[in-house]
Design a protein around this motif. Sequence first.
Motif, PDB file in Angstrom:
ATOM      1  N   LEU A 163       0.579  -1.710  -0.045  1.00 56.46           N
ATOM      2  CA  LEU A 163      -0.062   0.350  -0.065  1.00 56.46           C
ATOM      3  C   LEU A 163       1.039   1.540   0.109  1.00 56.46           C
ATOM      4  O   LEU A 163       1.826   1.116   0.591  1.00 56.46           O
ATOM      5  N   ALA A 164       0.421   2.189  -0.320  1.00 56.64           N
ATOM      6  CA  ALA A 164       1.088   3.183  -0.331  1.00 56.64           C
ATOM      7  C   ALA A 164       0.764   4.220   0.253  1.00 56.64           C
ATOM      8  O   ALA A 164      -0.575   4.684   0.603  1.00 56.64           O
ATOM      9  N   ARG A 165       1.841   5.807   1.047  1.00 60.56           N
ATOM     10  CA  ARG A 165       0.024   6.678   1.998  1.00 60.56           C
ATOM     11  C   ARG A 165       0.634   8.133   0.689  1.00 60.56           C
ATOM     12  O   ARG A 165       2.006   8.242   0.565  1.00 60.56           O
ATOM     13  N   ARG A 166      -0.201   8.592   0.384  1.00 57.12           N
ATOM     14  CA  ARG A 166      -0.596   9.405  -0.393  1.00 57.12           C
ATOM     15  C   ARG A 166       0.418  10.512   0.557  1.00 57.12           C
ATOM     16  O   ARG A 166       0.531  11.143   2.004  1.00 57.12           O
ATOM     17  N   ASN A 179      -3.862   2.842  -3.544  1.00 55.24           N
ATOM     18  CA  ASN A 179      -3.497   1.446  -3.775  1.00 55.24           C
ATOM     19  C   ASN A 179      -1.787   2.479  -4.073  1.00 55.24           C
ATOM     20  O   ASN A 179      -1.276   2.987  -4.367  1.00 55.24           O
ATOM     21  N   MET A 180      -1.155   0.552  -4.726  1.00 52.08           N
ATOM     22  CA  MET A 180       0.074   0.560  -4.776  1.00 52.08           C
ATOM     23  C   MET A 180       0.919   1.584  -6.028  1.00 52.08           C
ATOM     24  O   MET A 180       1.472   2.647  -6.112  1.00 52.08           O
ATOM     25  N   ALA A 181       0.136   1.663  -7.179  1.00 51.37           N
ATOM     26  CA  ALA A 181       0.368   3.523  -7.982  1.00 51.37           C
ATOM     27  C   ALA A 181      -1.443   3.141  -8.597  1.00 51.37           C
ATOM     28  O   ALA A 181      -1.760   2.601  -8.850  1.00 51.37           O
ATOM     29  N   ALA A 182      -1.456   4.621  -9.330  1.00 53.84           N
ATOM     30  CA  ALA A 182      -2.423   4.989  -9.391  1.00 53.84           C
ATOM     31  C   ALA A 182      -1.958   5.602 -10.292  1.00 53.84           C
ATOM     32  O   ALA A 182      -1.590   6.694  -9.686  1.00 53.84           O
ATOM     33  N   CYS A 235       3.366   3.618 -12.460  1.00 51.60           N
ATOM     34  CA  CYS A 235       4.562   2.183 -11.797  1.00 51.60           C
ATOM     35  C   CYS A 235       5.683   3.337 -11.366  1.00 51.60           C
ATOM     36  O   CYS A 235       5.853   2.985 -10.069  1.00 51.60           O
ATOM     37  N   GLU A 236       6.049   3.540 -12.842  1.00 53.31           N
ATOM     38  CA  GLU A 236       8.252   4.106 -12.384  1.00 53.31           C
ATOM     39  C   GLU A 236       7.703   5.520 -11.981  1.00 53.31           C
ATOM     40  O   GLU A 236       9.100   5.325 -11.255  1.00 53.31           O
ATOM     41  N   GLU A 237       7.001   6.418 -12.171  1.00 48.07           N
ATOM     42  CA  GLU A 237       6.885   6.886 -11.233  1.00 48.07           C
ATOM     43  C   GLU A 237       6.714   7.843 -10.202  1.00 48.07           C
ATOM     44  O   GLU A 237       7.051   8.222  -9.258  1.00 48.07           O
ATOM     45  N   GLU A 238       5.783   6.274  -9.084  1.00 48.39           N
ATOM     46  CA  GLU A 238       4.793   7.038  -8.254  1.00 48.39           C
ATOM     47  C   GLU A 238       5.985   6.129  -7.849  1.00 48.39           C
ATOM     48  O   GLU A 238       6.545   5.617  -6.040  1.00 48.39           O
ATOM     49  N   ALA A 239       6.443   4.602  -7.877  1.00 48.55           N
ATOM     50  CA  ALA A 239       6.959   3.267  -6.699  1.00 48.55           C
ATOM     51  C   ALA A 239       8.227   3.338  -7.833  1.00 48.55           C
ATOM     52  O   ALA A 239       8.867   1.989  -6.921  1.00 48.55           O
ATOM     53  N   CYS A 240       9.063   3.407  -8.863  1.00 47.34           N
ATOM     54  CA  CYS A 240      10.132   2.850  -9.109  1.00 47.34           C
ATOM     55  C   CYS A 240      10.487   1.604  -9.304  1.00 47.34           C
ATOM     56  O   CYS A 240      10.973   0.941  -9.461  1.00 47.34           O
ATOM     57  N   ILE A 241       9.054   1.146 -10.090  1.00 51.58           N
ATOM     58  CA  ILE A 241       8.955  -0.432 -10.559  1.00 51.58           C
ATOM     59  C   ILE A 241       9.551   0.398 -12.187  1.00 51.58           C
ATOM     60  O   ILE A 241       8.256   0.784 -12.902  1.00 51.58           O
ATOM     61  N   HIS A 253       9.793   2.164  -3.947  1.00 50.69           N
ATOM     62  CA  HIS A 253      10.662   3.056  -3.362  1.00 50.69           C
ATOM     63  C   HIS A 253      10.119   4.401  -3.936  1.00 50.69           C
ATOM     64  O   HIS A 253       9.313   4.774  -5.412  1.00 50.69           O
ATOM     65  N   ILE A 254       9.945   5.653  -3.135  1.00 47.43           N
ATOM     66  CA  ILE A 254       9.019   6.553  -3.494  1.00 47.43           C
ATOM     67  C   ILE A 254      10.330   7.149  -4.744  1.00 47.43           C
ATOM     68  O   ILE A 254      11.222   7.333  -4.710  1.00 47.43           O
ATOM     69  N   GLY A 255       9.428   7.758  -6.031  1.00 44.97           N
ATOM     70  CA  GLY A 255       9.611   8.104  -6.654  1.00 44.97           C
ATOM     71  C   GLY A 255       9.298   9.505  -7.004  1.00 44.97           C
ATOM     72  O   GLY A 255      10.432  10.357  -6.443  1.00 44.97           O
ATOM     73  N   ASP A 256       8.558   9.863  -7.561  1.00 46.41           N
ATOM     74  CA  ASP A 256       8.151  11.682  -8.062  1.00 46.41           C
ATOM     75  C   ASP A 256       7.542  12.787  -6.580  1.00 46.41           C
ATOM     76  O   ASP A 256       6.727  14.003  -6.596  1.00 46.41           O
ATOM     77  N   GLY A 257       7.280  11.870  -5.295  1.00 44.26           N
ATOM     78  CA  GLY A 257       6.923  12.512  -4.302  1.00 44.26           C
ATOM     79  C   GLY A 257       5.321  12.659  -4.241  1.00 44.26           C
ATOM     80  O   GLY A 257       5.015  13.127  -2.984  1.00 44.26           O
ATOM     81  N   GLU A 258       4.103  11.981  -5.126  1.00 43.83           N
ATOM     82  CA  GLU A 258       2.890  11.991  -4.339  1.00 43.83           C
ATOM     83  C   GLU A 258       2.497  10.895  -3.675  1.00 43.83           C
ATOM     84  O   GLU A 258       1.701  11.119  -3.060  1.00 43.83           O
ATOM     85  N   VAL A 259       3.632   9.785  -3.430  1.00 43.67           N
ATOM     86  CA  VAL A 259       3.893   9.285  -2.011  1.00 43.67           C
ATOM     87  C   VAL A 259       4.356   9.590  -1.083  1.00 43.67           C
ATOM     88  O   VAL A 259       5.802   9.849  -1.415  1.00 43.67           O
TER      89      VAL A 259
END
Length: 297
Positions: free
Chosen positions: A149-152, A165-168, A185-191, A234-240
């Motif tokens: 899960l992600a925390r906004r 959700n993990m990415a959205a 996925c790439e921007e928010e969670a570095c997937i 991992h935290i990507g663009d700072g939205e999480v």
Amino acid sequence: MASWSEKMLQLLRRMNNFHLPGSSLESCLRFEVAGEQVGWIPPKVASILMCFPSVFRPYGSAITFCSSVDTFESRSVAVDEVLQELRREASFTCLIGWRDEQYAVMPRYCDPPLMYMERAATSLFGVKRYGVHVNGYTRDSSGNLNMWLARRSLTKQTYPGRLDNMAAGGLAAGCSVRHTLVKECEEEACIPPGLAEQARPVGTVSYTYEDDEGIFPECQFVFDLELPLNFQPHIGDGEVQAFYYYPIEKVKDLLVSEEFKPNCAMVVLDFLIRHAIIEPDSEPYYHEFVAGLHRSL
């Protein structure tokens, strides 16, 4: 005290309150473009739009465009000019969150767009909004499910600090569902894209709610992404601001807390039903849950 099932049912009713008795549905005007209904306009919005007679005109119990505003481009430009003026006048609170992100307006997702509209303004016209949500999960050797899960971020315009959700992300004009999936996925969670591409489309979650900022008919394209046990987003663009890895039973408990962004809780509820964490013999509201997750827009 309400049970878990009752709390979840309350959440689903809240997210579908436009369909409930006492909503503004009966007093709204249809928003029609080129003879097709694309949204619902609340009366207070309709009265302000009538102040722009070179753009909008009444048409029975609907609002449509003037005959001179009859192309994709002219509609998009005219609406943007109206919205920019309403934004300067601070007519609607939703426009404070202006995003410079265009959404496509069409009767159905399969139809060609009739115009583009600023994302922050879509609730004023009750036009359908689409997004992509990804359930990131693992299954251990014993078959036990765990979910990421992600925390906004606290700087998010909507539901800051809530679980997600993990990415959205929203489906911007001109972007495909798969492209949006990989990008978020790439921007928010570095997937990595190669891993994100393995996500499976598993259906949609749809609902319509209204609040002080307008009407929100929304459809989320849902994907399940089974991740390697040793993978960590991992935290990507700072939205999480953080990621959490929880057993599925803990995730289920969190769904009815005030911590979860409501539509993301619906996406996880859909996951629990599809993976038989919730079953019809043990959940009295099973049918109501399924129906509440898939309301017609």
